[in-house]
Design an enzyme around this catalytic site. Structure first.
Site, PDB file in Angstrom:
ATOM      1  N   GLY A 188      -8.859  -4.521 -13.616  1.00  0.00           N
ATOM      2  CA  GLY A 188      -9.851  -5.333 -12.925  1.00  0.00           C
ATOM      3  C   GLY A 188      -9.315  -5.957 -11.657  1.00  0.00           C
ATOM      4  N   HIS A 189      -8.005  -6.101 -11.582  1.00  0.00           N
ATOM      5  CA  HIS A 189      -7.379  -6.625 -10.367  1.00  0.00           C
ATOM      6  C   HIS A 189      -6.514  -5.540  -9.754  1.00  0.00           C
ATOM      7  CE1 HIS A 189      -5.537  -9.052  -7.382  1.00  0.00           C
ATOM      8  NE2 HIS A 189      -5.881 -10.208  -7.901  1.00  0.00           N
ATOM      9  N   HIS A 249     -14.202 -10.139  -4.726  1.00  0.00           N
ATOM     10  CA  HIS A 249     -13.005 -10.979  -4.735  1.00  0.00           C
ATOM     11  C   HIS A 249     -12.085 -10.530  -3.587  1.00  0.00           C
ATOM     12  CE1 HIS A 249      -9.059 -12.307  -6.279  1.00  0.00           C
ATOM     13  NE2 HIS A 249      -9.713 -13.115  -7.106  1.00  0.00           N
ATOM     14  N   GLU A 266     -14.179 -16.280  -5.746  1.00  0.00           N
ATOM     15  CA  GLU A 266     -13.127 -16.138  -4.719  1.00  0.00           C
ATOM     16  C   GLU A 266     -13.481 -14.995  -3.779  1.00  0.00           C
ATOM     17  OE1 GLU A 266      -9.293 -17.713  -6.905  1.00  0.00           O
ATOM     18  OE2 GLU A 266      -9.884 -15.832  -7.839  1.00  0.00           O
ATOM     19  N   GLU A 322      -7.968 -17.668   0.570  1.00  0.00           N
ATOM     20  CA  GLU A 322      -6.773 -17.764  -0.258  1.00  0.00           C
ATOM     21  C   GLU A 322      -5.568 -17.227   0.512  1.00  0.00           C
ATOM     22  OE1 GLU A 322      -7.199 -16.031  -4.160  1.00  0.00           O
ATOM     23  OE2 GLU A 322      -5.034 -15.985  -4.451  1.00  0.00           O
ATOM     24  N   CYS A 352      -0.023 -17.499  -7.925  1.00  0.00           N
ATOM     25  CA  CYS A 352       0.104 -16.228  -7.217  1.00  0.00           C
ATOM     26  C   CYS A 352       0.575 -16.420  -5.784  1.00  0.00           C
ATOM     27  CB  CYS A 352      -1.217 -15.462  -7.232  1.00  0.00           C
ATOM     28  SG  CYS A 352      -2.637 -16.442  -6.710  1.00  0.00           S
TER      29      CYS A 352
END
Lengths: 629, 629
Positions: A194-195, A255, A307, A323, A391
């Site tokens: 998913g990331h 995202h 995000e 971010e 992160c």
């Protein structure tokens, strides 16, 4: 430690890759002085060691110790916190390659040993699964960040191999990659993470090892996206980059960090496979991003919720998410697009992001971090010494430790300088052999860049100097040059010097009228650096909400700023402090009864580099300032 | 069904309450015609029955059946979904009180029987706890919504008692309230609910039963807030209204619905206890809300993240959250502040919220709902037939079914009309006995309001007519009257008529310069109704992002709109469609190189009532439109 010979840079396309430009060996580049040198120094002396302490304090290293059976206890932190360790290790690798350090080497060796010990016999490595729930393996690809963590492990392994010739961590990463390939690669029923993040790592692993299985796995995992495999989760499919196949995408959505990490990996995949559908998608997405979804600071991500990258022209300065990891992802992507295309627009955006939306993520003293980087703060913000979702801090560290990778490239015919810093650059040009250049500059504060050839062969070759898109009236050795690359083809001799002059005098910038959130505002820029006004610098009693700027008066340099802003150049802007008392606190009025504002008080406003905001305590900040009427 | 005598309204202060105005019996008020009558009719004929189907489809009723042991299966939906049933039941109660209906009565009786059957012997009632995890009771006050659900149960019970004299559900609610008091009331170590709502319900239960234990419990639960009891959760303390004690609050912050529900309860608590520290806090919070945190539509909530009220002047139109439930919470609070103070500003904001931020939550056909009510949508939005978090739909239903409660009040000396609709109003004035009034008006579309006295005693009494804050040049029987209440003190006779004339011609409204997100924009209003422009009504080929408005030209009525906008009055505004092609897709430019816009094309723009947007399919929408330059 096993030793390997390779080129010590972050992205190393193979010989057959479809790239117009090639990175040079990072071990041959030294940033000797100036802002970027200072940021690298602080990273080495403060931030990397601070990271070691915080990873210890947060239990992130302990999680791996528990997985290795070296200690006991409960796992702490987020599901993806192993990746914090890997990113920090990658930073150590590049920093050790830049300049040996017994202290950093000890930290790295201890941690690599720990990671090796934690790896299971079959190659699996994830402290969440190993400590919390062994049955979890491959069961939560949507939110589990399992492959994402593996990607950062692989990247750290690649960095150690390239920077210091140590392959022990690469071996760990490779064993895990083999297990992933075995477990997920061939079964069409399986998904991906998913990331995103593992895609670029697998391409780099292929580049480092020559094993094409990793390139194939990167392609397989990429091609699975867009099938709706992540439906039913807490976010919509775009969040996971699963709303449409990568090759079909016409816009960049979801995202921000996930989108940009994937884009970096897909661009790598194109470079190694030559699949034009991938490149076409990347260029469409880049156009979409830069037409209507990128902040003046290079920051990406307009929404806190998810995000996310917002709709086109949805760029609120106050609720900007931006971010720090998204800025880093954008730098990663733009560097790859620059290698692939050789076009200066990618180096331009990399520069904008580097000096603004990225550098703002770290305090000047190197000890605290912003996760979000808004362009307006009504009440001020403080950087945090660490973050539950950690992160960004180690991501900042790995980019700072590898900043010198991004200055220059080579092509068949010469050397290209993309970012300017006082530095020494050694490269090998195919037509001309080894070349060594010395760059002297006060960039970004001064626009004068002197390049001296220290060493070169006899053949003719081309020195290309990037003229940034923001520059007006640039000259090279007295000759006007347009934005893009100024190409100087000569038979160079040691001692030859070239001077590029860029006008970095402060200027005002206006936004596209479609950007609703900053209508009627202008911003101050100086060279590649975006400026801001902090409330603490206003005349006594003035409210930052009531300040406006006189757009007809050019801003001017006001001299070096006082500590702790360490001599950064201030800019003075003609403004006013409006008197809004006549509004009597009303939110809205009939236009026929508009209160006449009280007489505005003229004020010279001090603007400081945006990246340096929030280094002197609390207080509001604005990049975009209303024009006075 | 046991019968009780009481006054059939939503909020019924006791005889000793500190209120300047008193509600009149809702059973004596009939809205006979016009927009509000139409909305009540559609609610009765469509929305309430649609709600029954959706509660069935979503499993929300089944959850209670499982709890009652009437069926088996897995519980479905959110932890707080029982409250959806209770709010819908409250709507049925008010609607049955408005006009009997065998169909609605059957639905109500079946559901009340079901709820009674689901209640445990000790009075506990919560399908999540009963079906999913019996050990959960009182263990997750932060996120469990346990008392929140109880509050809605109690409110529904009170509504049945007051509207139709049926106390069976009130008995269920009271038993649960007694258990809550026993379990949480006396143990100082216990907390309260992370989602306020039970406070107002307990005060109403006290009012309905006379049992002071409920008032005391409401006070206890309120006083516990602000201790940081909810620290460590997924949101900051303000989200749960736990950042500071209610009595100390100087601003209104956090999750909008929670803040407003709490404010309604606290205002009730003040009314019954006379605790001035509560009232002072409420008035401070109201000033904060209306100075810088309320949208033009009356909507509240500037952030998606945390569904939160934002910082002062943080009012983005596109990312406005403006949950429909927050509009309802604001109406609840303003009604209570109006009763307490008698000041028109509260009725003004109630009106603004009612006609705009609230009505927008329901489609014109009554079958679909907005959860969020932004003031700008770049790509359009669709109302949904239901929602996984289904708080808004039944909340809309209960407010529409009780709209007639909010038209008028009495004081010792007369009758006050706050909201105008063609209606019949029966009230009892202490000094004058029974009074009956007939109101005839086309409000809000027409500003002419005729009030005829149908019945009254011989004594002198005062008829007060609210002159809204937006009204200019209002007259009563030809005499100019200022915003506030026009007070007419006479010995009235049946047949006496008074005519209030309000100028509802369209006007332009400008925002406070501190509201960054709509700088340089104006909005169209007409009487109490905010207007918007939908992309579908633009000239062919025009982009809503490129439209600007000529602020020097007054908007004008353009006649009734075509179906499905059912004859609502359109407004025509002089505008232009800008040609921004000269920007060539750039996001920012140096002010010295501003592209000269192409010649703007003049355009008459059609504006429609904001609440009626998104009833004709997809497409963008804007309330705030840039001024042409």
């Amino acid at each position: 430690m096993t030793s390997v010979q390779t080129i010590g840079s972050s992205v190393v396309p193979t010989e057959t890759a479809r790239v117009r430009l090639r990175p040079i060996d990072g071990r041959g580049v030294v940033i000797r002085d100036g802002l970027l040198a200072d940021r690298q120094r602080v990273n080495r002396e403060v931030t990397l060691l601070h990271g070691a302490e915080e990873l210890e304090r947060a239990g992130t290293l302990d999680n791996l110790r528990i997985a290795a059976g070296l200690t006991s206890g409960e796992r702490r932190g987020m599901v993806f916190s192993d990746s914090d360790v890997y990113k920090w290790l990658e930073a150590l690798a590049w920093e050790m390659g830049r300049e040996p350090s017994p202290e950093l080497e000890r930290l790295a060796r201890d941690t690599i040993d720990l990671i090796s010990a934690a790896q299971e016999p079959d190659g699996y490595l994830n402290s969440w699964c190993q400590v919390v729930d062994p049955a979890w393996r491959w069961t939560d690809l949507r939110m589990g960040h399992e492959l994402y963590c593996a990607g950062h492990l692989i990247q750290a392994g690649v960095a150690f191999a390239r920077a210091v010739g140590d392959t022990s961590l690469l071996t760990v990463g490779r064993r895990f990659a083999d297990l992933i390939d075995e477990s997920l690669g061939s079964d069409a029923g399986m998904g991906t993470d998913g990331h995103p993040g593992i895609e670029a790592a697998l391409v780099e692993l292929y580049r480092q090892t020559g094993a094409s299985s990793y390139l194939k796995l990167a392609d397989t995992l990429t091609a699975r996206r867009g099938s709706g495999m992540f439906a039913g989760g807490p976010f919509d499919l775009s969040y996971y980059q699963d709303a449409e196949p990568v090759r079909d995408a016409r816009s960049i959505v979801g995202h921000a960090v996930r989108a940009l990490y994937l884009a970096a990996g897909v661009t790598d995949l194109y470079a190694e496979t030559g699949d034009q559908t991938l490149l076409a998608s990347m260029l469409r997405q880049w156009d979409d991003l830069t037409t209507a979804k990128t902040y003046l600071t290079g920051g990406i991500g307009s929404r806190h919720h998810g995000e996310a990258i917002g709709d086109p022209y949805e760029l609120p300065p106050d609720r900007a998410y931006c971010e720090t990891c998204a800025a880093i992802g954008s730098i990663m992507w733009n560097w790859r697009l620059l290698l692939v295309t050789g076009e200066s627009r990618f180096a331009d955006l990399l520069e904008r992001t580097l000096y603004n939306g990225f550098l703002s993520g770290l305090s000047l003293d190197g000890g605290s971090f912003f996760y979000m980087n808004p362009l307006q703060s009504r009440n001020g913000d403080r950087r945090h010494s660490w973050h539950p979702v950690a992160c960004c801090p180690p991501n900042i560290m790995r980019l700072l430790a590898s900043l010198h990778h991004y200055l220059a490239t080579t092509s068949d015919s010469g050397v290209q300088l993309h970012q300017y810093a006082t530095s020494t650059i050694r490269a090998v040009v195919p037509v001309a052999g080894p070349v060594e250049l010395a760059v002297e500059t006060g960039y970004p504060w001064s626009g004068s860049v002197t390049v001296e050839v220290l060493e070169c062969g006899d053949a003719e070759w081309t020195l290309s100097l990037r003229v940034p898109g923001w520059a007006r009236g640039a000259v090279v050795d007295g000759q006007p040059v347009a934005p893009g690359y100024a190409e100087l083809t000569r038979r160079w001799r040691p001692g030859d010097r070239v001077v590029l002059e860029l006008d970095v005098s402060p200027r005002l910038t206006a936004p596209n009228p479609r950007i609703d959130a900053v209508r009627g505002c202008v911003a101050v820029e100086r060279g590649p650096v975006v400026y801001c006004v902090e409330a603490r610098d206003l005349p006594a009693g003035a409210n930052l909400a009531d300040v406006a700027l006189q757009p007809d008066t050019a801003p001017a340099d006001s001299g070096p700023l006082a500590p702790p802003l360490g001599g950064l150049p201030g800019v003075s802007v003609a403004g006013v402090v409006r008197d809004l008392d006549t509004w009597c606190g009303r939110e809205h009025v009939d236009v026929r009864e508009l209160p006449r504002d009280g007489a505005p008080a003229p004020a010279q406003l001090l603007a400081i580099p945006y990246f340096a905001w929030a280094n002197r305590g609390d207080g509001g900040m604005r990049v975009w300032l209303p024009k006075s009427e």
